[in-house]
Scaffold this active site. Structure first.
Site, mmCIF file in Angstrom:
data_model
loop_
_atom_site.group_PDB
_atom_site.id
_atom_site.type_symbol
_atom_site.label_atom_id
_atom_site.label_comp_id
_atom_site.label_asym_id
_atom_site.label_seq_id
_atom_site.Cartn_x
_atom_site.Cartn_y
_atom_site.Cartn_z
ATOM 1 N N SER A 59 0.826 -3.126 -3.381
ATOM 2 C CA SER A 59 0.807 -4.394 -4.138
ATOM 3 C C SER A 59 0.391 -5.522 -3.204
ATOM 4 O O SER A 59 1.042 -5.747 -2.179
ATOM 5 C CB SER A 59 2.197 -4.714 -4.676
ATOM 6 O OG SER A 59 2.672 -3.647 -5.439
ATOM 7 N N ARG A 103 11.563 -8.658 -1.650
ATOM 8 C CA ARG A 103 10.474 -8.508 -0.660
ATOM 9 C C ARG A 103 10.591 -9.574 0.422
ATOM 10 O O ARG A 103 9.591 -10.162 0.856
ATOM 11 C CB ARG A 103 9.076 -8.578 -1.297
ATOM 12 C CG ARG A 103 8.747 -7.576 -2.387
ATOM 13 C CD ARG A 103 8.713 -6.153 -1.900
ATOM 14 N NE ARG A 103 10.004 -5.535 -2.111
ATOM 15 C CZ ARG A 103 10.427 -4.997 -3.268
ATOM 16 N NH1 ARG A 103 9.655 -4.958 -4.287
ATOM 17 N NH2 ARG A 103 11.618 -4.446 -3.366
ATOM 18 N N GLU A 120 2.171 -10.502 -0.788
ATOM 19 C CA GLU A 120 3.222 -9.665 -0.200
ATOM 20 C C GLU A 120 2.718 -9.128 1.150
ATOM 21 O O GLU A 120 3.481 -8.937 2.091
ATOM 22 C CB GLU A 120 3.530 -8.500 -1.159
ATOM 23 C CG GLU A 120 4.589 -7.569 -0.643
ATOM 24 C CD GLU A 120 4.906 -6.442 -1.626
ATOM 25 O OE1 GLU A 120 5.225 -6.718 -2.793
ATOM 26 O OE2 GLU A 120 4.836 -5.283 -1.194
#
Ligand code: FAD
Ligand code: NAP
Length: 339
Positions: free
Chosen positions: A239, A165, A335
């Site tokens: 998320s 990520r 994130e």
């Protein structure tokens, strides 16, 4: 280029947070993008780029700046050999339309990332991934406009420095580059990946004799539709936190004290922990505070039950970080991109 003043961003962020921006610029062509950069510079405006708004949290109710909304389109095949087909996509194309384009042609490489919301232009920013596939595995290069020098350059896979990520666009090139095109190399003989239990279970139950990229896509669409909240009904950005990676020795110690935690070994010898499990074990599963909280069926997803401000969601996120840290000594990182 289409310019609107004092525009609501409610419909442009999947969290469904109400917020206005002083200047909203719709970018439908490459030329629009160059014009919009001239516009913001002439008016000395600070600005940010917006794709599908599925990975952002608008923490302010009013932005005295400009939002440059990338809505360019086009997918073209630019190369083909015995093993692969290379496609070049305009940044504003919907990611899942690119997956559908690939799967319809029986090509492999991105099918496990079916139904991820947002645009392909944003996909390299955090090297999107799901069910064992990541963008970096098919990514060739991105054509990028560097906003300080106004140069257009091609940034290769290696130069993107992709991680979990993560990429150069979240570090050295943060707020300094806008992605115009993304080039992907897709395999004619797909290497299918059903390493994730949920995917295997669906395919196994169906008893498909010959598994194809289409079957994988269908299984993933089914899983995601069953498990994740639909942003059109319940605001969310997927998320909210990354899964933390820790040393194997630390994992073994942690596991002794908390046998319920879940971990997966990574290629570089660390252990990736399920952040959802850490949040759940810290008492946050399904917990609501005011208009927002943790989704009852998935502890990694923060949801807006209606009318939540971005600052309220940010404050719940902060409490979760504190509680997980107090319980496990592990600091979760977001994130989602905070604006
Ligand atoms: P935005 O949210 O609009 O922007 C994200 C960031 O990228 C911002 O910083 C923005 O400024 C920047 N940006 C956008 N476009 C450009 C551009 N052209 N050039 C430069 N910068 C740009 N992510 C995963 O990795 N895996 C998943 O499985 C996944 N599942 C999700 C499920 C749901 C229900 C939701 C709501 C989100 C999920 N996400 C997932 C997160 C999100 O969809 C991805 O990160 C997606 O790539 C974001 O795309 P976007 O166009 O919406 O970006
Ligand atoms: P899941 O399948 O219930 O798995 C829980 C966690 O365990 C995930 O974090 C996953 O890591 C990890 N995991 C499970 N099986 C694994 C395996 N075989 N090898 C390595 N790691 C494994 O997860 P989920 O929440 O339902 O999500 C399914 C997939 O979609 C995941 O890949 C997830 O990343 C992705 N997803 C991402 C977002 C987002 O916004 N980023 C939102 C929804 C779903 P990974 O997360 O590293 O895969």
């Amino acid at each position: 280029m289409n310019i609107k003043k004092n525009k609501s961003l409610l419909e442009f962020n999947t969290f469904g947070v109400e917020s206005t921006v002083a200047h909203y610029l719709k970018i439908a062509t490459e030329e629009d993008l160059y014009d919009s950069i001239k516009y913001v510079e002439k008016n000395r405006l600070k600005y940010f780029f917006l794709g599908g708004g599925s990975n952002i949290l608008l923490t302010s109710e009013k932005y005295n700046m400009a939002a440059l909304h990338i809505q360019t389109s086009g997918i073209e095949i630019i190369d083909e050999d015995d093993e692969s087909i290379t496609i070049r996509c305009a940044a504003g194309e919907k990611w899942d339309d690119v997956v559908a384009f690939s799967v319809e042609r029986g090509l492999g490489g991105i099918e496990n990332m079916s139904l991820i919301p947002g645009t392909i232009g944003a996909a390299p920013i955090q090297n999107i991934g799901a069910y064992g596939q990541e963008l970096k595995d098919t990514f060739v290069e991105a054509r990028v406009l560097l906003t300080d020098t106004k140069k257009t350059v091609d940034i290769s896979n290696e130069e993107c420095n992709f991680g979990y990520r993560d990429s150069i666009f979240k570090k050295e090139l943060k707020d300094k580059a806008v992605i115009l095109y993304v080039t992907l190399k897709l395999r004619k003989n797909p290497k299918l990946n059903y390493s994730y239990k949920g995917v295997r279970e669906i395919i196994f139950v169906r008893g498909d004799e010959q598994v194809t990229v289409k079957e994988i896509r269908n299984a993933i669409i089914q899983l995601r539709t069953e498990k994740l909240p639909d942003p059109a009904i319940l605001g969310n950005a997927g998320s909210f936190f990354k899964n933390p990676e820790i040393l194997e020795e630390s994992y073994n110690i942690l596991k002794r004290f908390s046998p319920e935690i879940e971990g997966f070994k990574t290629k570089d010898g660390k252990v990736k922990l399920s952040a959802a499990k850490l949040i759940e074990l810290s008492g946050w599963k399904g917990r609501r505070e005011g208009n927002c909280g943790v989704y009852e069926n998935h502890s990694l997803v923060l949801v807006n039950y209606g009318g939540a401000k971005g600052s309220e969601i940010a404050s719940v996120a902060k409490k979760i970080i504190n509680d997980v840290f107090e319980t496990f000594g592990i600091k979760l990182t977001a994130e989602v991109n905070f604006f």
